[in-house]
Design a protein around this motif. Structure first.
Motif, mmCIF file in Angstrom:
data_model
loop_
_atom_site.group_PDB
_atom_site.id
_atom_site.type_symbol
_atom_site.label_atom_id
_atom_site.label_comp_id
_atom_site.label_asym_id
_atom_site.label_seq_id
_atom_site.Cartn_x
_atom_site.Cartn_y
_atom_site.Cartn_z
ATOM 1 N N GLY A 1 0.836 -1.188 0.000
ATOM 2 C CA GLY A 1 0.000 0.000 0.000
ATOM 3 C C GLY A 1 0.869 1.235 0.000
ATOM 4 O O GLY A 1 2.103 1.143 -0.043
ATOM 5 N N LYS A 2 0.240 2.390 0.082
ATOM 6 C CA LYS A 2 1.009 3.629 0.058
ATOM 7 C C LYS A 2 1.876 3.791 1.303
ATOM 8 O O LYS A 2 2.960 4.367 1.250
ATOM 9 N N ILE B 1 -7.309 -7.047 -5.689
ATOM 10 C CA ILE B 1 -6.569 -6.499 -4.559
ATOM 11 C C ILE B 1 -7.440 -6.600 -3.307
ATOM 12 O O ILE B 1 -8.560 -6.087 -3.283
ATOM 13 N N GLY C 1 -8.716 -5.486 -0.128
ATOM 14 C CA GLY C 1 -8.784 -4.412 0.865
ATOM 15 C C GLY C 1 -8.337 -3.075 0.324
ATOM 16 O O GLY C 1 -7.522 -2.989 -0.597
ATOM 17 N N LYS C 2 -8.861 -2.016 0.950
ATOM 18 C CA LYS C 2 -8.566 -0.669 0.490
ATOM 19 C C LYS C 2 -7.171 -0.186 0.875
ATOM 20 O O LYS C 2 -6.660 0.766 0.270
ATOM 21 N N GLU C 3 -6.568 -0.832 1.884
ATOM 22 C CA GLU C 3 -5.250 -0.363 2.325
ATOM 23 C C GLU C 3 -4.127 -0.787 1.391
ATOM 24 O O GLU C 3 -2.988 -0.348 1.531
ATOM 25 N N TRP C 4 -4.430 -1.687 0.429
ATOM 26 C CA TRP C 4 -3.407 -2.181 -0.485
ATOM 27 C C TRP C 4 -3.628 -1.655 -1.892
ATOM 28 O O TRP C 4 -4.760 -1.480 -2.346
ATOM 29 N N ASP C 5 -2.484 -1.439 -2.576
ATOM 30 C CA ASP C 5 -2.523 -0.989 -3.972
ATOM 31 C C ASP C 5 -2.115 -2.088 -4.945
ATOM 32 O O ASP C 5 -2.528 -2.088 -6.104
#
Length: 409
Positions: free
Chosen positions: A67-68, A247, A249-253
């Motif tokens: 993630g970021k 992907i 989950g939202k925490e990963w890119d």
């Protein structure tokens, strides 16, 4: 000519015994370190037991979520391997195994640590374990979740002592008793993809493997192609699957995993652009250069001192028409003879060192040995060592002025 250079080299070695001792010690000690290190790397990387089909296998043992602001790396989950890797069409076999877990059991009031892992049926067809007793886990046993186990020879000896066959007997692991159906040759822990004391059916695990839809877990997979020509196709198919994996989950890119060759998989750091090969090669090269640097500098200084002692000889030879090239060639040959003599001593002492290390059993079942690969690198090291420590002194010798050299007589 070479015969004369050899005689001169021996005479020079006898002239200053202390300098000779320093030179030979530095060379042989360096050879010992490099040979033992090379033997260890060769044993870890090139030993093909039990995966003798390595040339048509790809290994999936790393998973990475990015993630970021965060990153999560490790082994893939059973769900990921079964759901995504299991959909591949190119492989003819698809082996899955867990990483090994440890549990304690007691035999006659004696604690025994057991490292156990779970495997599917294809695991025993992809890999070629050497059985001293019995046979591998069968597909029927695994599908029926039978409480059976394959154990290693070392575990047999530790758990049952020096008894005869143990087939049909029971061994306890994680508070469950399993009937032994096979005994295999023990692996060193450096073969971490395959190492365990006890191998169990993947269906007897206490957790529901498919209930967790996460990508991270404690499993690895080996996909086996029908022939070596299908390996690139198999790798391309896996990369295509990874490009479409959602992907989680939202925490990963990004989500990354790779179907690697054995060495790439062994060294992979988790980084999607680098398998770790570059890091490993750089580290080993820098270590080898560091080990060689001090003895080389020492040998250069010793050789320069010897040159000064032979200035009169150099002056006479130059006076009679010897060219600088001839003198340089002679001295490099002499230095290579010295280096190979030190290398020969180093090889003998390396065999002694490997015997001591193997006897000490520092890493169980990892037996270092001298093979052609190790010997080849030793010869290369001797040549490099001789050239590095001989070129500069030889150049200095060739530049001595005739008059100056003769005055030093």
């Amino acid at each position: 000519m070479l015969k004369n250079y050899f005689k001169i080299a021996i005479a020079v070695l006898k002239r200053r015994k202390f300098f000779t001792f320093l030179s030979l010690f530095g060379i042989s000690f360096t050879i010992i370190i490099l040979m033992v290190m090379t033997a260890f790397i060769d044993k870890v990387v090139n030993d093909t037991y039990p995966d003798k089909k390595r040339d048509r296998s790809l290994y999936i043992n790393k998973m990475e979520l990015r993630g970021k602001e965060s990153m999560n790396g490790g082994a893939p989950s059973y769900y990921f391997l079964k759901h995504y890797v299991g959909s591949m069409k190119t492989p003819v076999k698809f082996a899955i195994s867990s990483g090994f877990n440890s549990t304690n059991t007691y035999v006659n009031n004696r604690k025994i640590v057991i490292n156990y892992k779970y495997t599917n049926a294809d695991y025993w067809e992809v890999l070629d374990y050497k059985f001293s007793e019995g046979k591998p886990l069968t597909k029927q046993q695994i599908d029926n979740a039978e409480k059976v186990a394959v154990i290693t020879e070392d575990m047999k000896k530790e758990y049952f002592g020096d008894s005869g066959t143990v087939l049909g007997k029971y061994i306890e692991a994680d508070n469950v008793k399993y009937r032994i159906c096979g005994v295999v040759k023990t692996l060193p822990i450096t073969s971490y993809l395959f190492y365990a004391d006890v191998y169990l059916p993947i269906t007897v695990t206490k957790t529901n493997l498919m209930s967790d839809k996460g990508y991270m877990g404690n499993f690895t997979a080996i996909v086996l192609a029908a022939n070596t020509g299908d390996v690139p196709k198999m790798k391309k198919e896996f990369d295509g699957i990874m490009a479409k994996v959602p992907i989680p989950g939202k925490e990963w890119d990004h989500v990354y995993s790779h179907a690697d060759s054995y060495i790439q998989g062994y060294l992979r750091t988790g980084n999607e652009t680098n398998s770790g090969m570059l890091y490993a090669i750089t580290a080993v090269t820098l270590f080898a250069l560091f080990v060689m640097l001090l003895p080389t500098l020492n040998l250069v200084n010793v050789n320069i001192t010897r040159i000064m002692e032979r200035s009169s000889e150099i002056g006479v030879r130059k006076a009679f028409g010897a060219s600088s090239f001839t003198l340089v060639y002679q001295f490099i040959v002499e230095n290579l003879i010295l280096t190979f003599l030190g290398g020969l001593i180093g090889i003998v002492l390396s065999l002694v060192a490997m015997y001591v290390i193997n006897s000490a059993n520092l890493i169980a079942n990892l037996n270092l040995e001298l093979n052609f690969t190790v010997l080849f690198y030793t010869v290369i090291t001797c040549i490099v060592f001789g050239l590095l420590s001989g070129v500069y002194p030889a150049w200095r010798m060739s530049k001595l002025n005739v008059v100056t050299a003769l005055k030093a007589q």
